[in-house]
Design an enzyme around this catalytic site. Structure first.
Site, PDB file in Angstrom:
ATOM      1  N   LYS A 154     -13.293  -6.735  -8.606  1.00 17.25           N
ATOM      2  CA  LYS A 154     -13.883  -6.719  -7.273  1.00 17.25           C
ATOM      3  C   LYS A 154     -15.380  -6.998  -7.405  1.00 17.25           C
ATOM      4  O   LYS A 154     -16.093  -6.298  -8.128  1.00 17.25           O
ATOM      5  CB  LYS A 154     -13.647  -5.374  -6.588  1.00 17.25           C
ATOM      6  CG  LYS A 154     -12.236  -5.168  -6.058  1.00 17.25           C
ATOM      7  CD  LYS A 154     -12.145  -3.865  -5.271  1.00 17.25           C
ATOM      8  CE  LYS A 154     -10.858  -3.810  -4.456  1.00 17.25           C
ATOM      9  NZ  LYS A 154      -9.653  -3.670  -5.274  1.00 17.25           N
ATOM     10  N   LYS A 165       0.841  -1.190   0.000  1.00 19.49           N
ATOM     11  CA  LYS A 165       0.000   0.000   0.000  1.00 19.49           C
ATOM     12  C   LYS A 165       0.886   1.253   0.000  1.00 19.49           C
ATOM     13  O   LYS A 165       1.528   1.582   1.005  1.00 19.49           O
ATOM     14  CB  LYS A 165      -0.936  -0.010   1.215  1.00 19.49           C
ATOM     15  CG  LYS A 165      -2.004  -1.089   1.120  1.00 19.49           C
ATOM     16  CD  LYS A 165      -2.848  -0.920  -0.121  1.00 19.49           C
ATOM     17  CE  LYS A 165      -3.838  -2.040  -0.308  1.00 19.49           C
ATOM     18  NZ  LYS A 165      -4.626  -1.894  -1.547  1.00 19.49           N
TER      19      LYS A 165
END
Length: 397
Positions: free
Chosen positions: A265, A165
């Site tokens: 997703k 991240k």
């Protein structure tokens, strides 16, 4: 078979690591997940789950799921839950947009389809490819040395794919990527995921700063055009996520050669039905995929596993096991990670059974039963829907 009742549970999912951090200081410590049950007139119940990654990641938020259900669910009573394409058309005609609201209902109906036919969802979605599904581990945003330590820890647990991240200060992100890559084996894969956090010029600084490393760049900027500009100025493998939220965007990005990998997703598309459409298009176009969702518990992880395991292995870059990130188990029968891999259940449907004590009471329901279709333990506030065919609506705020 007709839908007789739709109900929802609110489930809190605290994190094993305490806090999950990504770009621009965004973080979550306890995720707010919604488990939805769809009950038929024969008493069969299917379950789905949806869990937005907070209110600032995608146009979605946890309370919005329950608010959206109040708009959507009453119109689905009496519908056939096994006619999934028809049901999705009906949901879209009733509620324009808001795919995340529709996700758990669609997943629950796939669970019903599996239970009704005696087949696992994986089989219904095209078949099972390979023995298991390779997983990645998301590495929460921390100083470079701490992120590298976490990469090493999870590598020891069997992971070989890592999603770092980034999306913060460009110089710090360059250091983060270098530190993580240094401790990995050549066969390991490292993805630097900015989650839209860089401006275009910052993204260019980062890709130039790591151009000699074996690293994938994921969703560097907010807009598709910015990401495309970065893509056209780097030779590093490139992934898109947040911008790819429809078949139309997927086709546009393919035409523009905008990515090497795309993240599918489930809740971004509105459930398994439309995520499968996107998956199948990617397979036809030769685009590799990460199969996942925004977040969730055991039921979400089961849905991910079935979609991923029914995806041809050459097109399956990686997937994720969100239930290992959480301290709460909300269902039995869900996939469990083994040395960086997971398997979709071979039981009918999703193969999961919600844990009553974990999912708590029903917080909202609608039915066309003259009496409760099953024990719900719901708290009523006296709200009634105006539709005459609805005999019970209960809500707990």
């Amino acid at each position: 078979m007709k839908i007789a009742r739709i109900f929802a549970h609110r489930v809190e999912l605290p994190l094993v690591e305490g806090t999950y951090r990504w770009n621009n200081g965004n973080s979550v410590s306890v995720f707010d997940s919604t488990v939805v049950g769809v009950e038929t007139d024969s008493g069969l119940i299917g379950y789905g789950e949806v869990c937005p990654l907070g209110p600032c990641y995608l146009p979605a938020y946890a309370d919005g799921v329950r608010c959206g259900l109040r708009e959507l669910a009453p119109h689905l009573l009496g519908a056939d839950p096994l006619q999934l394409t028809k049901l999705n058309v009906q949901m879209d005609s009733v509620l324009n947009g808001h795919p995340y609201v529709k996700t758990a209902i669609d997943i629950a109906c796939w669970d019903l389809l599996g239970k009704a036919t005696g087949l696992p969802v994986c089989t219904l979605m095209g078949g099972r490819y390979g023995e298991s599904v390779r997983l990645y581990r998301a590495i929460t945003q921390l100083p470079p040395d701490e992120m590298a330590s976490n990469v090493a820890k999870y590598r020891d647990e069997g992971y070989t794919r890592f999603q770092l991240k980034v999306g913060g200060d460009a110089d710090t992100d360059i250091a983060r990527i270098h530190a993580a890559r240094e401790i990995l084996a050549p066969s390991d894969r490292l993805v630097a995921d900015a989650n839209t956090g860089w401006t275009q010029h910052e993204a260019m600084r980062v890709v130039n700063g790591v151009r000699d490393l074996d690293v994938y760049i994921e969703q560097p900027c907010l807009t598709y055009q910015e990401c495309l500009a970065v893509r056209q100025n780097t030779t590093l493998p490139f992934a898109l996520d947040e911008n790819i939220d429809s078949l139309a965007m997927l086709m546009r990005a393919n035409r523009d050669l905008a990515m090497d990998i795309v993240n599918i997703k489930i809740s971004k598309f509105g459930g398994l039905t439309k995520a499968k459409q996107a998956r199948d298009l990617c397979v036809s176009l030769g685009i590799a995929m990460t199969i996942e969702d925004s977040w969730g518990g055991d039921i979400t992880t089961a849905a991910i596993a079935h979609l991923a395991h029914s995806t041809p292995e050459p097109m399956r870059f990686t997937s994720t096991d969100f239930n290992s990130y959480n301290t709460v188990c909300n269902a039995t029968g869900a996939p469990r990670r083994e040395n960086g891999f997971m398997k979709a259940s071979e039981a009918p449907g999703l193969g999961v059974t919600p844990i009553v004590d974990a999912i708590g009471p029903v917080v909202w329901e609608v039915s066309n039963c003259s009496k409760p279709c099953s024990n719900s333990h719901a708290k009523t506030d006296g709200m009634a829907m105006p539709e005459p065919h609805i005999n019970s609506v209960t809500q707990s705020v």
